[in-house]
Design a protein around this motif. Structure first.
Motif, PDB file in Angstrom:
ATOM      1  N   SER A  29      51.321 -76.499 -51.961  1.00  0.00           N
ATOM      2  CA  SER A  29      51.497 -75.602 -50.821  1.00  0.00           C
ATOM      3  C   SER A  29      50.255 -74.753 -50.595  1.00  0.00           C
ATOM      4  O   SER A  29      49.824 -74.555 -49.452  1.00  0.00           O
ATOM      5  N   VAL A  30      49.666 -74.247 -51.677  1.00  0.00           N
ATOM      6  CA  VAL A  30      48.443 -73.450 -51.557  1.00  0.00           C
ATOM      7  C   VAL A  30      47.312 -74.316 -50.986  1.00  0.00           C
ATOM      8  O   VAL A  30      46.534 -73.869 -50.130  1.00  0.00           O
ATOM      9  N   GLY A  31      47.235 -75.569 -51.412  1.00  0.00           N
ATOM     10  CA  GLY A  31      46.236 -76.479 -50.853  1.00  0.00           C
ATOM     11  C   GLY A  31      46.441 -76.698 -49.362  1.00  0.00           C
ATOM     12  O   GLY A  31      45.479 -76.685 -48.582  1.00  0.00           O
ATOM     13  N   VAL A  32      47.690 -76.880 -48.948  1.00  0.00           N
ATOM     14  CA  VAL A  32      48.009 -77.044 -47.523  1.00  0.00           C
ATOM     15  C   VAL A  32      47.555 -75.814 -46.743  1.00  0.00           C
ATOM     16  O   VAL A  32      46.913 -75.918 -45.694  1.00  0.00           O
ATOM     17  N   LEU A  33      47.869 -74.627 -47.258  1.00  0.00           N
ATOM     18  CA  LEU A  33      47.510 -73.390 -46.567  1.00  0.00           C
ATOM     19  C   LEU A  33      45.996 -73.216 -46.484  1.00  0.00           C
ATOM     20  O   LEU A  33      45.475 -72.785 -45.450  1.00  0.00           O
ATOM     21  N   CYS A  34      45.281 -73.576 -47.546  1.00  0.00           N
ATOM     22  CA  CYS A  34      43.814 -73.492 -47.511  1.00  0.00           C
ATOM     23  C   CYS A  34      43.240 -74.458 -46.476  1.00  0.00           C
ATOM     24  O   CYS A  34      42.300 -74.113 -45.741  1.00  0.00           O
ATOM     25  N   GLY A  35      43.811 -75.664 -46.401  1.00  0.00           N
ATOM     26  CA  GLY A  35      43.359 -76.620 -45.389  1.00  0.00           C
ATOM     27  C   GLY A  35      43.582 -76.096 -43.983  1.00  0.00           C
ATOM     28  O   GLY A  35      42.721 -76.231 -43.102  1.00  0.00           O
ATOM     29  N   LEU A  36      44.740 -75.477 -43.753  1.00  0.00           N
ATOM     30  CA  LEU A  36      45.013 -74.892 -42.440  1.00  0.00           C
ATOM     31  C   LEU A  36      44.029 -73.773 -42.121  1.00  0.00           C
ATOM     32  O   LEU A  36      43.564 -73.654 -40.983  1.00  0.00           O
ATOM     33  N   MET A  37      43.699 -72.948 -43.128  1.00  0.00           N
ATOM     34  CA  MET A  37      42.757 -71.851 -42.889  1.00  0.00           C
ATOM     35  C   MET A  37      41.369 -72.380 -42.518  1.00  0.00           C
ATOM     36  O   MET A  37      40.685 -71.800 -41.681  1.00  0.00           O
ATOM     37  N   VAL A  38      40.977 -73.484 -43.127  1.00  0.00           N
ATOM     38  CA  VAL A  38      39.689 -74.090 -42.754  1.00  0.00           C
ATOM     39  C   VAL A  38      39.719 -74.518 -41.290  1.00  0.00           C
ATOM     40  O   VAL A  38      38.774 -74.271 -40.530  1.00  0.00           O
ATOM     41  N   TRP A  39      40.818 -75.150 -40.858  1.00  0.00           N
ATOM     42  CA  TRP A  39      40.914 -75.582 -39.461  1.00  0.00           C
ATOM     43  C   TRP A  39      40.972 -74.392 -38.508  1.00  0.00           C
ATOM     44  O   TRP A  39      40.416 -74.445 -37.403  1.00  0.00           O
ATOM     45  N   VAL A  40      41.657 -73.306 -38.908  1.00  0.00           N
ATOM     46  CA  VAL A  40      41.694 -72.099 -38.062  1.00  0.00           C
ATOM     47  C   VAL A  40      40.274 -71.558 -37.894  1.00  0.00           C
ATOM     48  O   VAL A  40      39.844 -71.225 -36.786  1.00  0.00           O
ATOM     49  N   GLY A  41      39.536 -71.486 -39.006  1.00  0.00           N
ATOM     50  CA  GLY A  41      38.143 -71.024 -38.922  1.00  0.00           C
ATOM     51  C   GLY A  41      37.298 -71.930 -38.053  1.00  0.00           C
ATOM     52  O   GLY A  41      36.483 -71.460 -37.246  1.00  0.00           O
ATOM     53  N   ALA A  42      37.493 -73.237 -38.188  1.00  0.00           N
ATOM     54  CA  ALA A  42      36.732 -74.193 -37.373  1.00  0.00           C
ATOM     55  C   ALA A  42      37.062 -74.031 -35.897  1.00  0.00           C
ATOM     56  O   ALA A  42      36.176 -74.099 -35.039  1.00  0.00           O
ATOM     57  N   ALA A  43      38.346 -73.801 -35.593  1.00  0.00           N
ATOM     58  CA  ALA A  43      38.738 -73.610 -34.192  1.00  0.00           C
ATOM     59  C   ALA A  43      38.146 -72.318 -33.639  1.00  0.00           C
ATOM     60  O   ALA A  43      37.662 -72.284 -32.506  1.00  0.00           O
ATOM     61  N   ALA A  44      38.160 -71.247 -34.450  1.00  0.00           N
ATOM     62  CA  ALA A  44      37.623 -69.957 -33.996  1.00  0.00           C
ATOM     63  C   ALA A  44      36.118 -70.041 -33.752  1.00  0.00           C
ATOM     64  O   ALA A  44      35.594 -69.400 -32.838  1.00  0.00           O
ATOM     65  N   LEU A  45      35.434 -70.844 -34.541  1.00  0.00           N
ATOM     66  CA  LEU A  45      33.980 -70.986 -34.381  1.00  0.00           C
ATOM     67  C   LEU A  45      33.601 -72.046 -33.349  1.00  0.00           C
ATOM     68  O   LEU A  45      32.423 -72.240 -33.068  1.00  0.00           O
ATOM     69  N   GLY A  46      34.595 -72.745 -32.828  1.00  0.00           N
ATOM     70  CA  GLY A  46      34.315 -73.780 -31.837  1.00  0.00           C
ATOM     71  C   GLY A  46      33.992 -75.137 -32.435  1.00  0.00           C
ATOM     72  O   GLY A  46      33.708 -76.084 -31.708  1.00  0.00           O
ATOM     73  N   LEU A  47      34.047 -75.253 -33.773  1.00  0.00           N
ATOM     74  CA  LEU A  47      33.701 -76.527 -34.406  1.00  0.00           C
ATOM     75  C   LEU A  47      34.757 -77.592 -34.134  1.00  0.00           C
ATOM     76  O   LEU A  47      34.441 -78.767 -33.978  1.00  0.00           O
ATOM     77  N   ALA A  48      36.019 -77.181 -34.067  1.00  0.00           N
ATOM     78  CA  ALA A  48      37.070 -78.155 -33.782  1.00  0.00           C
ATOM     79  C   ALA A  48      36.940 -78.689 -32.360  1.00  0.00           C
ATOM     80  O   ALA A  48      37.265 -79.841 -32.095  1.00  0.00           O
ATOM     81  N   ALA A  49      36.427 -77.866 -31.437  1.00  0.00           N
ATOM     82  CA  ALA A  49      36.190 -78.348 -30.072  1.00  0.00           C
ATOM     83  C   ALA A  49      35.108 -79.416 -30.067  1.00  0.00           C
ATOM     84  O   ALA A  49      35.176 -80.379 -29.296  1.00  0.00           O
ATOM     85  N   LEU A  50      34.104 -79.256 -30.934  1.00  0.00           N
ATOM     86  CA  LEU A  50      33.072 -80.294 -31.050  1.00  0.00           C
ATOM     87  C   LEU A  50      33.687 -81.602 -31.539  1.00  0.00           C
ATOM     88  O   LEU A  50      33.324 -82.684 -31.076  1.00  0.00           O
ATOM     89  N   LEU A  51      34.617 -81.500 -32.475  1.00  0.00           N
ATOM     90  CA  LEU A  51      35.295 -82.690 -32.970  1.00  0.00           C
ATOM     91  C   LEU A  51      36.075 -83.364 -31.842  1.00  0.00           C
ATOM     92  O   LEU A  51      36.063 -84.581 -31.703  1.00  0.00           O
ATOM     93  N   GLN A  52      36.709 -82.562 -31.008  1.00  0.00           N
ATOM     94  CA  GLN A  52      37.476 -83.108 -29.892  1.00  0.00           C
ATOM     95  C   GLN A  52      36.544 -83.804 -28.907  1.00  0.00           C
ATOM     96  O   GLN A  52      36.885 -84.844 -28.351  1.00  0.00           O
ATOM     97  N   ALA A  53      35.348 -83.250 -28.699  1.00  0.00           N
ATOM     98  CA  ALA A  53      34.394 -83.830 -27.745  1.00  0.00           C
ATOM     99  C   ALA A  53      33.665 -85.041 -28.320  1.00  0.00           C
ATOM    100  O   ALA A  53      33.214 -85.908 -27.579  1.00  0.00           O
ATOM    101  N   ASN A  54      33.530 -85.114 -29.634  1.00  0.00           N
ATOM    102  CA  ASN A  54      32.788 -86.199 -30.276  1.00  0.00           C
ATOM    103  C   ASN A  54      33.762 -87.297 -30.701  1.00  0.00           C
ATOM    104  O   ASN A  54      34.384 -87.207 -31.758  1.00  0.00           O
TER     105      ASN A  54
END
Length: 196
Positions: A29-54
């Motif tokens: 569960s802690v691993g799942v939550l850490c993975g989600l936090m990484v994605w939240v950070g990526a979305a806040a920084l716009g990195l996940a949008a780059l993934l969507q565009a690439n």
């Protein structure tokens, strides 16, 4: 609703609970939550949008994530032939650091290798940012709420498993739950690989 819909996260936590008891379920569960936090950070920084565009980057991450889910599913199915080894909190033998990393790593990688989570945050969270508010900070706040709700859900899974722990520890039930988790994880992996 997104948090409680059964998906790879739920299956990986349940798989860890069945195979390693409450301690393994908590670490996963802690691993799942850490993975989600990484994605939240990526979305806040716009990195996940780059993934969507690439498209190529998205496809690579999707295939790697699908292979990982398939591997987890096959491991669960292979466990059907092994005797049960449960990490019960009161009467357990010591759990090695490698075992602890394995449970945590399973949860972490299940989220990190799932590009759909990043795309979800990019496409869903900005729609809830009020006019005049910082998109980055509001995304972090909304993502934090999602992570907190996921933590409550995972805690409920662990507590529920603790309440029915003796039932889950029976070899017959453990094998059935391993089989269900294995088939479902293989199914999620195939679905992820075949989605456009």
């Amino acid at each position: 609703m997104l948090v409680v819909l059964p998906g790879p996260d739920t299956l990986v936590v349940v798989r860890s609970l069945v195979r390693g008891g409450r301690g393994a379920g908590i670490r996963t569960s802690v691993g799942v939550l850490c993975g989600l936090m990484v994605w939240v950070g990526a979305a806040a920084l716009g990195l996940a949008a780059l993934l969507q565009a690439n498209q190529l980057g998205y496809e690579i991450l999707k295939v790697v994530g699908a292979c990982y889910l398939l591997w987890l599913g096959v491991q669960s199915l292979r466990a059907l032939r092994r005797p049960a080894v449960v990490d019960s909190d009161a009467h357990s033998s010591p759990v090695s650091p490698l075992d602890r990393l394995g449970s945590f790593g399973a949860g972490l990688l299940t989220d990190l290798l799932n590009p759909k989570i990043g795309i979800l945050f990019v496409s869903l969270l900005p729609g809830f940012v009020p006019d005049g508010y910082s998109v980055g900070w509001t995304t972090v706040g909304l993502g934090g709420i999602y992570v907190a709700l996921t933590a409550v859900y995972c805690a409920a899974l662990v507590m529920g498993a603790n309440a029915i722990g003796d039932w889950m520890r029976s070899d017959r039930i453990r094998r059935r739950l391993d089989a269900i988790a294995g088939v479902a994880l293989v199914g999620f992996g195939i679905r992820l690989a075949l989605e456009p």
